[in-house]
Design a protein around this motif. Sequence first.
Motif, PDB file in Angstrom:
ATOM      1  N   THR A  73      -7.263   8.236   7.565  1.00  0.00           N
ATOM      2  CA  THR A  73      -7.163   6.916   6.934  1.00  0.00           C
ATOM      3  C   THR A  73      -6.018   6.771   5.950  1.00  0.00           C
ATOM      4  OG1 THR A  73      -8.547   7.392   5.001  1.00  0.00           O
ATOM      5  CG2 THR A  73      -9.687   6.801   7.059  1.00  0.00           C
ATOM      6  N   GLY A  74      -5.474   7.876   5.455  1.00  0.00           N
ATOM      7  CA  GLY A  74      -4.467   7.826   4.414  1.00  0.00           C
ATOM      8  C   GLY A  74      -5.042   7.921   3.016  1.00  0.00           C
ATOM      9  N   TYR A  75      -6.385   7.946   2.872  1.00  0.00           N
ATOM     10  CA  TYR A  75      -6.975   7.932   1.535  1.00  0.00           C
ATOM     11  C   TYR A  75      -6.504   9.128   0.720  1.00  0.00           C
ATOM     12  CZ  TYR A  75     -10.046   7.999  -2.430  1.00  0.00           C
ATOM     13  OH  TYR A  75     -10.496   8.023  -3.720  1.00  0.00           O
ATOM     14  N   ASP A  76      -6.051   8.843  -0.518  1.00  0.00           N
ATOM     15  CA  ASP A  76      -5.513   9.892  -1.379  1.00  0.00           C
ATOM     16  C   ASP A  76      -5.941   9.628  -2.812  1.00  0.00           C
ATOM     17  OD1 ASP A  76      -4.082  12.019  -2.398  1.00  0.00           O
ATOM     18  OD2 ASP A  76      -2.159  10.985  -2.371  1.00  0.00           O
ATOM     19  N   GLY A  77      -6.896  10.420  -3.284  1.00  0.00           N
ATOM     20  CA  GLY A  77      -7.347  10.279  -4.665  1.00  0.00           C
ATOM     21  C   GLY A  77      -8.125  11.509  -5.083  1.00  0.00           C
ATOM     22  N   TRP A  78      -8.168  11.758  -6.396  1.00  0.00           N
ATOM     23  CA  TRP A  78      -8.924  12.904  -6.912  1.00  0.00           C
ATOM     24  C   TRP A  78     -10.359  12.445  -7.169  1.00  0.00           C
ATOM     25  CZ3 TRP A  78      -6.976  17.905  -7.707  1.00  0.00           C
ATOM     26  CH2 TRP A  78      -7.896  18.805  -8.258  1.00  0.00           C
ATOM     27  N   SER A  79     -11.100  12.276  -6.097  1.00  0.00           N
ATOM     28  CA  SER A  79     -12.465  11.754  -6.200  1.00  0.00           C
ATOM     29  C   SER A  79     -13.445  12.547  -5.349  1.00  0.00           C
ATOM     30  CB  SER A  79     -12.486  10.279  -5.777  1.00  0.00           C
ATOM     31  OG  SER A  79     -11.940  10.124  -4.472  1.00  0.00           O
ATOM     32  N   PHE A  80     -12.996  13.680  -4.845  1.00  0.00           N
ATOM     33  CA  PHE A  80     -13.848  14.444  -3.927  1.00  0.00           C
ATOM     34  C   PHE A  80     -14.975  15.196  -4.633  1.00  0.00           C
ATOM     35  CE2 PHE A  80      -9.480  16.100  -4.292  1.00  0.00           C
ATOM     36  CZ  PHE A  80      -9.665  17.200  -5.113  1.00  0.00           C
ATOM     37  N   TYR A  81     -15.095  15.033  -5.954  1.00  0.00           N
ATOM     38  CA  TYR A  81     -16.213  15.642  -6.676  1.00  0.00           C
ATOM     39  C   TYR A  81     -17.468  14.776  -6.617  1.00  0.00           C
ATOM     40  CZ  TYR A  81     -14.731  12.424 -10.371  1.00  0.00           C
ATOM     41  OH  TYR A  81     -14.381  11.294 -11.084  1.00  0.00           O
TER      42      TYR A  81
ATOM     43  N   LYS B 286       0.833  -1.197   0.000  1.00  0.00           N
ATOM     44  CA  LYS B 286       0.000   0.000   0.000  1.00  0.00           C
ATOM     45  C   LYS B 286       0.873   1.254   0.000  1.00  0.00           C
ATOM     46  CE  LYS B 286      -4.124  -1.755   2.361  1.00  0.00           C
ATOM     47  NZ  LYS B 286      -5.170  -1.403   3.346  1.00  0.00           N
ATOM     48  N   TYR B 287       0.253   2.389  -0.365  1.00  0.00           N
ATOM     49  CA  TYR B 287       0.933   3.676  -0.352  1.00  0.00           C
ATOM     50  C   TYR B 287       0.530   4.469   0.893  1.00  0.00           C
ATOM     51  CZ  TYR B 287       1.886   2.730  -5.300  1.00  0.00           C
ATOM     52  OH  TYR B 287       2.308   2.175  -6.471  1.00  0.00           O
ATOM     53  N   VAL B 288       0.719   3.905   2.060  1.00  0.00           N
ATOM     54  CA  VAL B 288       0.331   4.581   3.298  1.00  0.00           C
ATOM     55  C   VAL B 288       1.509   5.427   3.782  1.00  0.00           C
ATOM     56  CG1 VAL B 288      -0.484   4.275   5.653  1.00  0.00           C
ATOM     57  CG2 VAL B 288      -1.216   2.686   3.863  1.00  0.00           C
ATOM     58  N   PRO B 289       1.323   6.754   3.924  1.00  0.00           N
ATOM     59  CA  PRO B 289       2.470   7.624   4.182  1.00  0.00           C
ATOM     60  C   PRO B 289       2.975   7.660   5.617  1.00  0.00           C
ATOM     61  CG  PRO B 289       0.476   8.932   3.943  1.00  0.00           C
ATOM     62  CD  PRO B 289       0.094   7.517   3.633  1.00  0.00           C
ATOM     63  N   PHE B 290       2.154   7.235   6.592  1.00  0.00           N
ATOM     64  CA  PHE B 290       2.559   7.369   7.990  1.00  0.00           C
ATOM     65  C   PHE B 290       2.525   6.033   8.722  1.00  0.00           C
ATOM     66  CE2 PHE B 290       1.005  11.632   6.877  1.00  0.00           C
ATOM     67  CZ  PHE B 290       2.101  12.383   7.255  1.00  0.00           C
TER      68      PHE B 290
ATOM     69  N   ARG C 222      -5.778   0.802  -1.929  1.00  0.00           N
ATOM     70  CA  ARG C 222      -4.358   1.045  -2.167  1.00  0.00           C
ATOM     71  C   ARG C 222      -3.752   2.051  -1.198  1.00  0.00           C
ATOM     72  NH1 ARG C 222      -1.018  -0.758  -3.757  1.00  0.00           N
ATOM     73  NH2 ARG C 222      -0.094   0.239  -5.570  1.00  0.00           N
ATOM     74  N   THR C 223      -4.580   2.942  -0.652  1.00  0.00           N
ATOM     75  CA  THR C 223      -4.023   4.051   0.123  1.00  0.00           C
ATOM     76  C   THR C 223      -4.461   4.108   1.582  1.00  0.00           C
ATOM     77  OG1 THR C 223      -5.801   5.546  -0.618  1.00  0.00           O
ATOM     78  CG2 THR C 223      -3.787   5.497  -1.948  1.00  0.00           C
ATOM     79  N   CYS C 224      -5.512   3.437   1.951  1.00  0.00           N
ATOM     80  CA  CYS C 224      -5.961   3.448   3.353  1.00  0.00           C
ATOM     81  C   CYS C 224      -5.236   2.374   4.159  1.00  0.00           C
ATOM     82  CB  CYS C 224      -7.464   3.193   3.444  1.00  0.00           C
ATOM     83  SG  CYS C 224      -8.508   4.507   2.796  1.00  0.00           S
TER      84      CYS C 224
END
Length: 394
Positions: free
Chosen positions: A44-52, A4-8, A79-81
């Motif tokens: 959660t770490g969620y990172d995506g351009w989906s906030f629309y 996963k791409y979890v940053p912390f 993938r990100t949470c």
Amino acid sequence: MTEKYVPFSAAEYARRLSKTRAAMERAGLDAMFVTDPSNQAWLTGYDGWSFYVHQGVIVTHDRDPIWWGRYMDSIGALRTCWMAPASVHGYADNYVQSTVRHPMQDLAGHIRALGLATARIGVEMENYYYSAKAHAVLAGELPDATLADATALVNWQRLIKSDEEIAFIRNAAKISDKVVTTAIERAEPGLRKNDLVADIFHAAISGVGDLWGDYPAIVPLTPSGIDATAAHLTWNGAPMKAGEATFFELSGCYRRYHAPLCRTVFLGTPPQEMREAEKAQIEGIAAGLDAARAGNRTCDIANAFMGVLKKYGIHREGRMGYPIGLSYPPDWGERTASIRSEDETVLEPGMVFHFMPALWMESWGLETTETILITESGPAQPFCTVERKLFVKG
């Protein structure tokens, strides 16, 4: 399982969740539905351009958070949470922009399944991404629940940054230095503003060394001349002109963390009144930084700066800064405390602000700002290194 791409670290997310739950308990909330993209990512770490489209995180007191959103975006959540797949739920695509059904109907089903049909649930009423229609539908689907306004509850938990977060902001600051330096070096009469902004974007996204640049929450603000009397104009295709000042309000961004930095360049010889304002502004910033100490208040920073302006006979209104850190469009501010005379938020070590005492006068603008860290002792520390002055290019 794919990495996963979890940053912390897990401990960092546990810290954030613990703080949020304690705040929920103080507010008498059984659960919370978090829609602010920055708060979703922070928890959660969620990172995506989906906030629309409609999406959010359900936080309770007794289980991992649940990320909920459009099915195609749930793949990105996996993938990100940091949570297990069982805590990621996606709704069908026929809910998206439908006139006969609404995503909040699906969300309400998940809330009922969690045993929260009669719960007191916090929602972020004053948030860019939680619409009036969404609230109305959710309330109609959960008639026995209480939907309480929990605006900024999570935001306030983000105010004091962890060491892991501060490290990310330091990385963003290195990119900010590069971006602002690029803007100053490239600025010249005849250069089309859009070409300058293209160079700014290239510097921001290419980053510094191994530090890659993310997209900032605010696009480059680069007004010149009379346009610089307004705070939030962007750019056009007109050429830069001699005899005009251009301010650059920019920020590097690293893994969604920002370090805003503003500087102003004058092409030619600045008028004397601008030079006097520069002197007052620089002196005022120094006074504000000295007042930005743990135990003081945000209003002390503002009053220190305003005291210097008064000495120079310069009138200014409005706030002079705000907390920053992790953010998504349309704003890199955290929307909690403000650096202004009526705000009495007590400063604590680990707080990070964009100290933004810009001057917008009748015929020109002068922006010189710093991202600052409140330390254990002594004055605040700026993150960036670009010289604090009006840049003049003859």
